[in-house]
Design a protein around this motif. Structure first.
Motif, PDB file in Angstrom:
ATOM      1  N   TRP A  48      38.266  38.994  42.499  1.00  0.00           N
ATOM      2  CA  TRP A  48      39.314  38.156  41.916  1.00  0.00           C
ATOM      3  C   TRP A  48      40.681  38.846  41.984  1.00  0.00           C
ATOM      4  CZ3 TRP A  48      38.399  33.294  41.521  1.00  0.00           C
ATOM      5  CH2 TRP A  48      37.112  32.837  41.224  1.00  0.00           C
ATOM      6  N   ASP A  49      40.659  40.157  42.089  1.00  0.00           N
ATOM      7  CA  ASP A  49      41.928  40.900  42.148  1.00  0.00           C
ATOM      8  C   ASP A  49      42.500  41.012  43.551  1.00  0.00           C
ATOM      9  OD1 ASP A  49      41.815  41.404  39.401  1.00  0.00           O
ATOM     10  OD2 ASP A  49      40.530  43.161  39.724  1.00  0.00           O
ATOM     11  N   ASP A 109      26.613  37.691  41.370  1.00  0.00           N
ATOM     12  CA  ASP A 109      28.050  37.427  41.310  1.00  0.00           C
ATOM     13  C   ASP A 109      28.781  38.393  40.387  1.00  0.00           C
ATOM     14  OD1 ASP A 109      27.706  35.394  43.055  1.00  0.00           O
ATOM     15  OD2 ASP A 109      27.973  33.766  41.592  1.00  0.00           O
ATOM     16  N   GLN A 110      28.101  38.884  39.378  1.00  0.00           N
ATOM     17  CA  GLN A 110      28.757  39.805  38.450  1.00  0.00           C
ATOM     18  C   GLN A 110      29.177  41.099  39.149  1.00  0.00           C
ATOM     19  OE1 GLN A 110      29.650  39.143  35.275  1.00  0.00           O
ATOM     20  NE2 GLN A 110      28.925  37.069  35.749  1.00  0.00           N
ATOM     21  N   GLN A 130      32.858  40.699  40.938  1.00  0.00           N
ATOM     22  CA  GLN A 130      33.969  40.107  40.194  1.00  0.00           C
ATOM     23  C   GLN A 130      35.315  40.742  40.553  1.00  0.00           C
ATOM     24  OE1 GLN A 130      33.969  37.427  37.874  1.00  0.00           O
ATOM     25  NE2 GLN A 130      32.017  37.168  38.973  1.00  0.00           N
ATOM     26  N   TRP A 131      35.268  41.960  41.088  1.00  0.00           N
ATOM     27  CA  TRP A 131      36.512  42.633  41.473  1.00  0.00           C
ATOM     28  C   TRP A 131      37.258  41.882  42.565  1.00  0.00           C
ATOM     29  CZ3 TRP A 131      36.315  43.778  46.611  1.00  0.00           C
ATOM     30  CH2 TRP A 131      35.042  43.910  47.198  1.00  0.00           C
TER      31      TRP A 131
END
Length: 259
Positions: A22-23, A15-16, A19-20
């Motif tokens: 989210w934008d 998941d790390q 994370q992009w």
């Protein structure tokens, strides 16, 4: 576990690494050009043949700009809008394919040097008719007339410095174009006739741009000499600096509505 095929390139499971996302403004699609190109290359390798991309599958302009260079076997276009997206962005062959293609689309595709995929005899006939309506003429005026060696020599204001390809300087066997003569006045009855050589106004002996082998009445000063099929390369391939004559003009003539 999600089942994948030979072309799948899944997102990272960590998941790390995503994370992009989210934008991203939702709902929305996310395209990765590197993945699109990798899938294209992989499918091409598996098929062991050329692979044409159909733009209707994904006509996103930003993706096309980033991936277009990799579509080496060409793209298939089904509308004038898709053609507008591809022109200037796709160097490979552009194929146009639409059973209901109208004349506007055909004209634009002809101008863009596309390859046509013909669906019916009627469509082929319409295309052939349009191709016959695209003369792209080069026009020049007769400035002087003389007789030499049994032929008429018409000296024109346009020559090799304006239309270099007409002079056939790069051809071992020179077969000059036969132009159309548009007379200001009909030729006088009983006028002497002879073959006509059309030349430019420079001092170069290579400045021969046309030949009329049939014996006709000599052109008059002011008559127009028209060479058809000069739209591609003829303007751009000519060097206009010789004798500071300047480049030939360029004019747009709209022929009107199609029948």
């Amino acid at each position: 576990m999600t089942r994948t095929d030979a072309l799948s390139i899944p997102l990272p499971e960590n998941d790390q690494a995503i994370q992009w996302l989210w934008d991203v403004k939702t709902p929305g699609y996310v395209f990765d050009p590197s993945i699109a190109l990798a899938r294209y290359r992989r499918l091409r390798e598996l098929l062991d043949t050329g692979l044409i991309v159909s733009l209707k599958a994904n006509s996103n302009l930003e993706l096309l700009i980033r991936c277009g260079h990799g579509f080496v076997d060409g793209v298939e276009l089904a509308s004038l809008g898709e053609l507008d997206l591809a022109v200037g962005r796709i160097a490979a062959t552009k194929y146009v394919n639409n059973p209901s293609m109208d004349e506007t689309f055909m004209r634009a595709a002809l101008a863009s040097r596309c390859v046509f995929i013909i669906d019916s005899l009627g469509q082929a006939e319409r295309l052939a008719g349009l191709m016959g309506k695209q003369p792209a003429p080069f026009a020049t005026r007769v400035r002087a007339v003389k007789t030499l060696g049994g032929r008429t020599v018409a000296v024109c204001d346009g020559g090799l410095s304006h239309n270099f390809l007409l002079a056939r300087t790069e051809s071992a066997i020179k077969k000059y174009a036969r132009p159309r003569l548009l007379r200001r006045q009909p030729a006088a009855g009983g006028a002497a006739v002879a073959p006509v050589q059309y030349v430019g106004s420079t001092c170069s002996r290579a400045d021969i741009i046309g030949w009329q082998p049939d014996a006709i009445a000599a052109p008059d000063v002011g008559d127009l000499v028209i060479f058809e099929q000069c739209g591609a390369y003829h303007p751009n391939y000519s060097v206009s600096g010789f004798l500071s004559l300047g480049a030939a003009g360029a004019y747009i003539h709209q022929s009107g509505a199609s029948e």
